[in-house]
Design an enzyme around this catalytic site. Structure first.
Site, PDB file in Angstrom:
ATOM      1  N   GLU A 248       0.801  -1.233   0.000  1.00 40.45           N
ATOM      2  CA  GLU A 248       0.000   0.000   0.000  1.00 40.45           C
ATOM      3  C   GLU A 248       0.835   1.284   0.000  1.00 40.45           C
ATOM      4  O   GLU A 248       0.501   2.236   0.706  1.00 40.45           O
ATOM      5  CB  GLU A 248      -0.929   0.013   1.232  1.00 40.45           C
TER       6      GLU A 248
HETATM    7  C1  TNX Z   1      -4.403  -3.940   4.987  1.00 40.23           C
HETATM    8  S1  TNX Z   1      -2.726  -6.312   4.549  1.00 40.23           S
HETATM    9  C2  TNX Z   1      -3.106  -3.707   5.404  1.00 40.23           C
HETATM   10  C3  TNX Z   1      -2.884  -3.274   6.804  1.00 40.23           C
HETATM   11  C4  TNX Z   1      -4.164  -3.079   7.553  1.00 40.23           C
HETATM   12  C5  TNX Z   1      -5.115  -4.183   7.210  1.00 40.23           C
HETATM   13  C6  TNX Z   1      -6.385  -4.178   7.990  1.00 40.23           C
HETATM   14  C7  TNX Z   1      -1.718  -5.259   4.303  1.00 40.23           C
HETATM   15  C8  TNX Z   1      -0.520  -5.717   3.691  1.00 40.23           C
HETATM   16  N1  TNX Z   1      -1.990  -3.998   4.667  1.00 40.23           N
HETATM   17  O1  TNX Z   1      -2.108  -2.112   6.819  1.00 40.23           O
HETATM   18  O2  TNX Z   1      -3.878  -3.087   8.914  1.00 40.23           O
HETATM   19  O3  TNX Z   1      -5.420  -4.126   5.843  1.00 40.23           O
HETATM   20  O4  TNX Z   1      -7.150  -5.300   7.735  1.00 40.23           O
END
Ligand code: TNX
Length: 522
Positions: free
Chosen positions: A336
Site C-alpha cells: 500500500e
Molecule cells: C491492509 S494487509 C493492510 C494493513 C491493515 C489491514 C487491515 C496489508 C498488507 N496492509 O495495513 O492493517 O489491511 O485489515
C-alpha cells in the site's frame, strides 16, 4: 460442574479404581478417535491405555537425545501444569522394560519426516518420542499434550489415561505462521510470549512481528534512537504506545526458539512509515517531519526514496535487526505505498532487497513487491490481488499465502462481532478453514508454496483478551491447513475435533469465540 463433566469425572474415577485395584487391563481406548489438531498424517490404534500417574517413572532422554533437555523440561512443565504430576528429567542408560516417557533421537530416513517430523509410540508400559531433530520431538510433545484428558480444575485425578498406538507425523508446509501487528497497538514481551505459547500448541512455527507502521515504531534502533523515543510514543486512538528494547526483542526471539518458532521481523517500507518520518525530518522529501499519527488510514506516507540518507537509514535498520535475528527472513513490507510513484517504488524495493541480502537475510514482502525484480530466495506474501502473486510466481519466487478473505484474523466473524474489520469479508470459523492453499496457485508446482500465515492487524484491539478472541479458534484451523494433508479433509470431522479443544482452551483461559457452528465440549 455440568452433568457431562460429572459423568466424565465419575468415569475416570471408575476407570482409575479399576486400574489400580487389580491388574486387569483397562477398557479399550481408541487413539484414532482422538481429537487432535492439526490432524496427524498417520494414526494407528492398539486399543489399550497408557496411564500417567504420580508414580510414573521420570522422563528419560536416551543417549541419542541427551541434548534435548529443553524439550524434555518443557514436557515436564506442561505435565505439571496440566495434571499436577511432577516428573523429573533423567538421562543415561536404562534397564529394558522400564516404564515412562522416552525421547530418542534417530535418523528416520526411510520415513522422510523432515525437520519437524516425529514418531510417537504409545504402549501400555511406555511412550517413545522419536525424531531426527529436537523440533520434531517438540511437535510430538504437543500431540501428547492434546491427548491428555481435560478435567475440571477442582477435580483431583491420579490416573491420566492416554490411548495407545502409533502416530507418524510431519508437516505439509515448512512455514506455518501467525503475524502480529504490534504497531497499531503495542503488545509487550509478556503478551507476545503468551501468544507464542498458544501458537506452539497447534504446531505453528513462525511469528511475524509487524514492528513499524504509521502509528508506531516498536523496535529500538541504536543508531536512530528517536524512532522509538518519539515514533514509539503513541498508538491508534492516541494511547501511550511502547517499544521493544533490543534486549526485549532478543528475549522474544529466544523464547520463540525454545518453542521452535522463528521470529520474522517486519519493518514496513517505503509506505506505512509516518512514525519514522515524524521522528526524523531528513527522511522526508520536503525535510519537514509530520506529526505523529493515531488514526487508521493507510497509504498516505512514504520515505523519500531518492535520498541517499534514506538508504543509509534502511541499511542501519536492517543491519541492527538482522544481527539480533537468527531466522532467515527480513520482511520489508512494501504494501500500500500509494503515494510512492511506481518509478520510485521499484528501485527502492530493489535497493532495500540488496541491503537485506547483504546482511545475510532473504527478503519477504507483501505481494506488491513483485513489481520489482526479486532476488533468489525472496518470498512474496499474498494477501489480496492474485495478479500480484502471479507476477512473483512467474519470477520463480516462493509464496506465503495470507488471503484476507480466509486468513485475516482481524476480519469480523459476522456482522455482530464488535472487534475487527470487514473490508475483505466476514470470516466465520468455517470459512477460515474451508479453503485449499494449493488451489490459490493453479498451474504451479506446490513447491512454490512456502506455507500459510494468519495476520492479526490490531487497529481495533488493545489487549490479550481481544487478541485471543479474534485469533481463536480461526488460527487453529489455519494451523491444520498448513500441517495436515489436504486429502480426507472435511469440515464435519474438523468441527468435531475443534469442539473437543474447547475444554483445553477454557482451561488455558483463552477467550476464544465460541462459534455456534461448533458444538463445544464441556
Ligand atoms: C491492509 S494487509 C493492510 C494493513 C491493515 C489491514 C487491515 C496489508 C498488507 N496492509 O495495513 O492493517 O489491511 O485489515
Amino acid at each position: 460442574m455440568r452433568y457431562s463433566s460429572v459423568f466424565r469425572y465419575l468415569l475416570y474415577v471408575v476407570l482409575a479404581t479399576y486400574c489400580t485395584s487389580c491388574s486387569e487391563p483397562l477398557p479399550p481406548t481408541d487413539l484414532t478417535k482422538s481429537a487432535l489438531i492439526p490432524h496427524p498424517v498417520r494414526v494407528t490404534a492398539t486399543q489399550e491405555s497408557f496411564v500417567l500417574t504420580p508414580s510414573t517413572a521420570p522422563i528419560h532422554l536416551l543417549a541419542s537425545a541427551k541434548d534435548w533437555v529443553g524439550t524434555a523440561g518443557y514436557l515436564a512443565e506442561t505435565l505439571l501444569t496440566h495434571t499436577g504430576i511432577s516428573l523429573s528429567v533423567e538421562n543415561g542408560p536404562r534397564s529394558p522394560g522400564y516404564g515412562g516417557v522416552y525421547f530418542d533421537q534417530r535418523p528416520l530416513d526411510s520415513l522422510d519426516l523432515g525437520e519437524e517430523g516425529y514418531v510417537l509410540q504409545i504402549a501400555p508400559q511406555r511412550i517413545i518420542i522419536q525424531a531426527e531433530q529436537e523440533a520434531g520431538a517438540f511437535r510430538a510433545v504437543q500431540t501428547l499434550r492434546q491427548l491428555l484428558p481435560v478435567v475440571p480444575t477442582d477435580t483431583v485425578l491420579t490416573d491420566w489415561i492416554i490411548p495407545t498406538g502409533t502416530i507418524i507425523d510431519y508437516p505439509k508446509y515448512a512455514y506455518r505462521g501467525a503475524m502480529l501487528d504490534v504497531s497499531r497497538h503495542f503488545f509487550d514481551v509478556a503478551q507476545v510470549k503468551h501468544y507464542l505459547d498458544l501458537l506452539a500448541l497447534y504446531k505453528i512455527n513462525h511469528l511475524h512481528l509487524h514492528l513499524a507502521d504509521d502509528q508506531g515504531w516498536r523496535m529500538e534502533i541504536k543508531s536512530w534512537p528517536r524512532l522509538t523515543t518519539h515514533g514509539g510514543s503513541t498508538a491508534v486512538g492516541g494511547g501511550e504506545g511502547g517499544f521493544y528494547t533490543q534486549a526485549d526483542y532478543q528475549e522474544i526471539v529466544q523464547y520463540a526458539a525454545s518453542r521452535f518458532i522463528t521470529i520474522v521481523p517486519e519493518i514496513d517500507m517505503p509506505g506505512h512509515t509516518n512514525a519514522a518520518l515524524s521522528s526524523y525530518a531528513v527522511l522526508n522529501c520536503d525535510g519537514v517531519a509530520p506529526d505523529l499519527y493515531t488514526g487508521t488510514k493507510v497509504g498516505f506516507s512514504t520515505l523519500c526514496t531518492r535520498k541517499d540518507t534514506v538508504y543509509a537509514f534502511v541499511d542501519d535498520v536492517v543491519r541492527e535487526i538482522s544481527a539480533l535475528t537468527p531466522g532467515p527472513y527480513f520482511h520489508l513490507g512494501g504494501d500500500e505505498s500509494h503515494v510512492t510513484p511506481l518509478a520510485d517504488y521499484v528501485p527502492f524495493i530493489e535497493r532495500a532487497q540488496a541491503i537485506i541480502n547483504k546482511y545475510g537475510k532473504q527478503m519477504m514482502g507483501w505481494e506488491e513487491v513483485t513489481n520489482a525484480q526479486l532476488s533468489a530466495g525472496s518470498v512474496v506474501q499474498y494477501w489480496r490481488e492474485a495478479e500480484n502473486m502471479q507476477r512473483g510466481l512467474r519470477q520463480g519466487a516462493q509464496v506465503l499465502l495470507s488471503p484476507a478473505q480466509y486468513a485475516y484474523l482481524d476480519m469480523q466473524y459476522d456482522s455482530t462481532t464488535e472487534l475487527g474489520l470487514h473490508w475483505a469479508a466476514y470470516v466465520e470459523v468455517d470459512s477460515a478453514y474451508l479453503w485449499t492453499p494449493e488451489a490459490l496457485v493453479p498451474g504451479r508446482s506446490e513447491s512454490q508454496i512456502l506455507g500459510i500465515e494468519s495476520p492479526l492487524w490490531t487497529e481495533t484491539i488493545t489487549n490479550l483478551d481481544e487478541l485471543e478472541y479474534l485469533a481463536f479458534p480461526r488460527v487453529i484451523g489455519h494451523a491444520e491447513l498448513g500441517w495436515s494433508p489436504t486429502e480426507g479433509r472435511n469440515w464435519d470431522d474438523y468441527r468435531r475435533r475443534l469442539g473437543a479443544q474447547g475444554p483445553l482452551l477454557r482451561q488455558l483461559g483463552v477467550n476464544f469465540y465460541a462459534s455456534s457452528l461448533v458444538e463445544w465440549g464441556e
